[in-house]
Scaffold this active site. Structure first.
Site, PDB file in Angstrom:
ATOM      1  N   TYR A   1       0.824  -1.213   0.000  1.00  0.00           N
ATOM      2  CA  TYR A   1       0.000   0.000   0.000  1.00  0.00           C
ATOM      3  C   TYR A   1       0.860   1.266   0.000  1.00  0.00           C
ATOM      4  O   TYR A   1       0.462   2.286  -0.575  1.00  0.00           O
ATOM      5  CB  TYR A   1      -1.017  -0.020   1.148  1.00  0.00           C
TER       6      TYR A   1
ATOM      7  N   ARG B   1       1.584   1.723  -3.587  1.00  0.00           N
ATOM      8  CA  ARG B   1       0.395   2.221  -4.296  1.00  0.00           C
ATOM      9  C   ARG B   1       0.212   3.722  -4.032  1.00  0.00           C
ATOM     10  O   ARG B   1      -0.147   4.485  -4.918  1.00  0.00           O
ATOM     11  CB  ARG B   1      -0.846   1.460  -3.817  1.00  0.00           C
TER      12      ARG B   1
ATOM     13  N   GLN C   1     -15.360   4.068  -6.301  1.00  0.00           N
ATOM     14  CA  GLN C   1     -14.761   2.903  -5.645  1.00  0.00           C
ATOM     15  C   GLN C   1     -13.257   3.105  -5.490  1.00  0.00           C
ATOM     16  O   GLN C   1     -12.590   2.285  -4.871  1.00  0.00           O
ATOM     17  CB  GLN C   1     -15.012   1.651  -6.493  1.00  0.00           C
TER      18      GLN C   1
ATOM     19  N   ASP D   1      -7.738   6.434  -4.731  1.00  0.00           N
ATOM     20  CA  ASP D   1      -6.560   7.201  -5.160  1.00  0.00           C
ATOM     21  C   ASP D   1      -6.661   8.709  -4.925  1.00  0.00           C
ATOM     22  O   ASP D   1      -5.668   9.436  -5.112  1.00  0.00           O
ATOM     23  CB  ASP D   1      -6.252   6.916  -6.642  1.00  0.00           C
TER      24      ASP D   1
ATOM     25  N   HIS E   1     -14.842   2.921  -1.019  1.00  0.00           N
ATOM     26  CA  HIS E   1     -13.859   1.906  -0.613  1.00  0.00           C
ATOM     27  C   HIS E   1     -12.686   2.518   0.155  1.00  0.00           C
ATOM     28  O   HIS E   1     -11.627   1.914   0.236  1.00  0.00           O
ATOM     29  CB  HIS E   1     -13.356   1.126  -1.837  1.00  0.00           C
TER      30      HIS E   1
ATOM     31  N   CYS F   1      -5.016   2.153  13.193  1.00  0.00           N
ATOM     32  CA  CYS F   1      -4.543   0.962  13.888  1.00  0.00           C
ATOM     33  C   CYS F   1      -5.580  -0.157  13.787  1.00  0.00           C
ATOM     34  O   CYS F   1      -6.760   0.054  14.090  1.00  0.00           O
ATOM     35  CB  CYS F   1      -4.289   1.314  15.360  1.00  0.00           C
TER      36      CYS F   1
ATOM     37  N   GLY G   1     -15.824   3.329 -15.988  1.00  0.00           N
ATOM     38  CA  GLY G   1     -14.532   2.700 -15.694  1.00  0.00           C
ATOM     39  C   GLY G   1     -14.576   1.649 -14.607  1.00  0.00           C
ATOM     40  O   GLY G   1     -13.601   1.482 -13.885  1.00  0.00           O
ATOM     41  N   THR G   2     -15.675   0.932 -14.527  1.00  0.00           N
ATOM     42  CA  THR G   2     -15.726  -0.158 -13.546  1.00  0.00           C
ATOM     43  C   THR G   2     -16.175  -1.454 -14.229  1.00  0.00           C
ATOM     44  O   THR G   2     -17.034  -1.426 -15.106  1.00  0.00           O
ATOM     45  CB  THR G   2     -16.672   0.172 -12.357  1.00  0.00           C
TER      46      THR G   2
ATOM     47  N   ALA H   1     -12.655   6.978 -20.712  1.00  0.00           N
ATOM     48  CA  ALA H   1     -13.306   8.073 -19.980  1.00  0.00           C
ATOM     49  C   ALA H   1     -12.683   9.425 -20.312  1.00  0.00           C
ATOM     50  O   ALA H   1     -13.385  10.432 -20.390  1.00  0.00           O
ATOM     51  CB  ALA H   1     -13.210   7.805 -18.471  1.00  0.00           C
TER      52      ALA H   1
END
Ligand code: BJW
Ligand code: ZN
Length: 264
Positions: free
Chosen positions: A69, A72, A107, A110, A130, A138, A201-202, A245
């Site tokens: 992550y 990412r 979703q 970013d 999401h 934590c 875009g899904t 898109a």
């Protein structure tokens, strides 16, 4: 672009709509250089998402998941919103300026919609279904650990909570976890009341988000999908706009603005 990839009906309906809602997925960020999930070359070509993106995988190997992550997040920080993100923010301003409502449920984790201006005071509502790569907390006590808590760890090291020593996790929604309740309620209400709904875009492979365009259709919206490929639900929608898109949305936004009645 050779031909306009959407119908006049979509333009007319968007130009006249008082309530517009949108669902976006990883495809809208593809043109910003952020990999999608399920396509060739996608993030999970070698792993099944259902097996990697869950809390058990994290607890079994927190250092690996944290490093993943952090990587990412670095990719996303280098990226910039593209013409598709910007067109949705602009379309929202047009709809809101004439007294309508515009709800964008994403979703994506970013943050590129927010950076493009969506969700600002004049640009409708932005809902992150999401979660977001920009937050960490934590896994044991829930304490907020700030944006960069997973960055710059030595290989194999685990980032831990200052309060209880529990492992820190990204504030994203993994499989088997509930979506943020208020955001999902608001996205559901927007789907139920929209006159026009765009699914952008899904792959529409992940529920409950994938159910939103179908809910909108069942509640009477005109539902269009913007995706170079047909998603899992394309056959059930009113229109498929077969283009990236970043090409389709600016063209659509321009046409809607042209058709807007004077005084908007
Ligand atoms: C372009 C383009 C360009 C490319 N322009 N387009 C009902 C039925 C069956 C199962 C379930 C169900 N309800 C719930 C479930 C279980 C599960 C689920 O859906 N499983 C499925 C695999 C079947 N869902 C859940 O567990 C969810 N939680 C939940 O339901 O809670 C209630 C509950 C709790 C406990 C027990 C039971 C129920 C949570 C789902 C969380 C998903 N999380 C992830 C990871 C987030 C963190 C991270 O980023 O690492 O979210 S998975 C991943 O998939 C990520 C994405 O947001 C999500 C959707 O992917 P997306 O965005 O559609 O990307 P792709 O790659 O799939 O598609 C990209 C598309 O773009 C393609 O179509 C391209 O063609 C297109 N494209 N270039 C336009 N330029
Ligand atoms: Zn803690």
């Amino acid at each position: 672009m050779n031909a306009i990839p959407f119908t006049e009906e979509l333009v007319a309906r968007l130009a006249g709509a008082r309530r517009v809602a949108v669902l976006t997925g990883a495809g809208i960020s593809a043109e910003s250089g952020v990999p999608t999930f399920r396509e060739p070359g996608g993030i999970w070509e070698r792993f099944r998402p259902e097996e990697l993106a869950n809390v058990d995988a994290f607890l079994a190997n927190p250092a690996l998941v944290q490093a993943w992550y952090a990587h990412r997040r670095a990719v996303v920080e280098e990226a910039a919103p593209n013409a598709g993100h910007l067109a949705l923010a602009e379309l929202a301003r047009v709809v809101v300026a004439r007294g309508g409502s515009f709800v964008l449920a994403t979703q994506n984790v970013d943050g590129l919609h927010e950076r493009a201006g969506s969700g600002a005071a004049d640009a409708g509502t932005l809902l992150e279904l999401h979660g977001s790569l920009r937050r960490t907390y934590c896994a044991d006590c829930g304490a907020d650990a700030g944006a960069g808590a997973l960055d710059a760890l030595a290989a194999g090291a685990v980032a831990r909570c200052a309060a209880c020593d529990g492992p820190l996790r990204p504030d994203v929604v993994w499989f088997g976890e509930e979506l943020p309740a208020e955001a999902f309620r608001a996205a559901t209400r927007a789907a139920q009341t929209a006159e026009v709904y765009l699914s952008v875009g899904t792959s529409a492979a992940v529920y409950p988000a994938a159910g939103l365009p179908l809910l909108a259709r069942d509640c009477g919206a005109y539902v269009a999908e913007v995706n170079p490929r047909r998603s899992d639900i394309a056959d059930e929608l009113d229109e498929h706009v077969a283009a990236p898109a970043g090409v389709a949305l600016p063209a659509l936004q321009d046409r809607v603005r042209e058709r807007a009645p004077a005084g908007w």
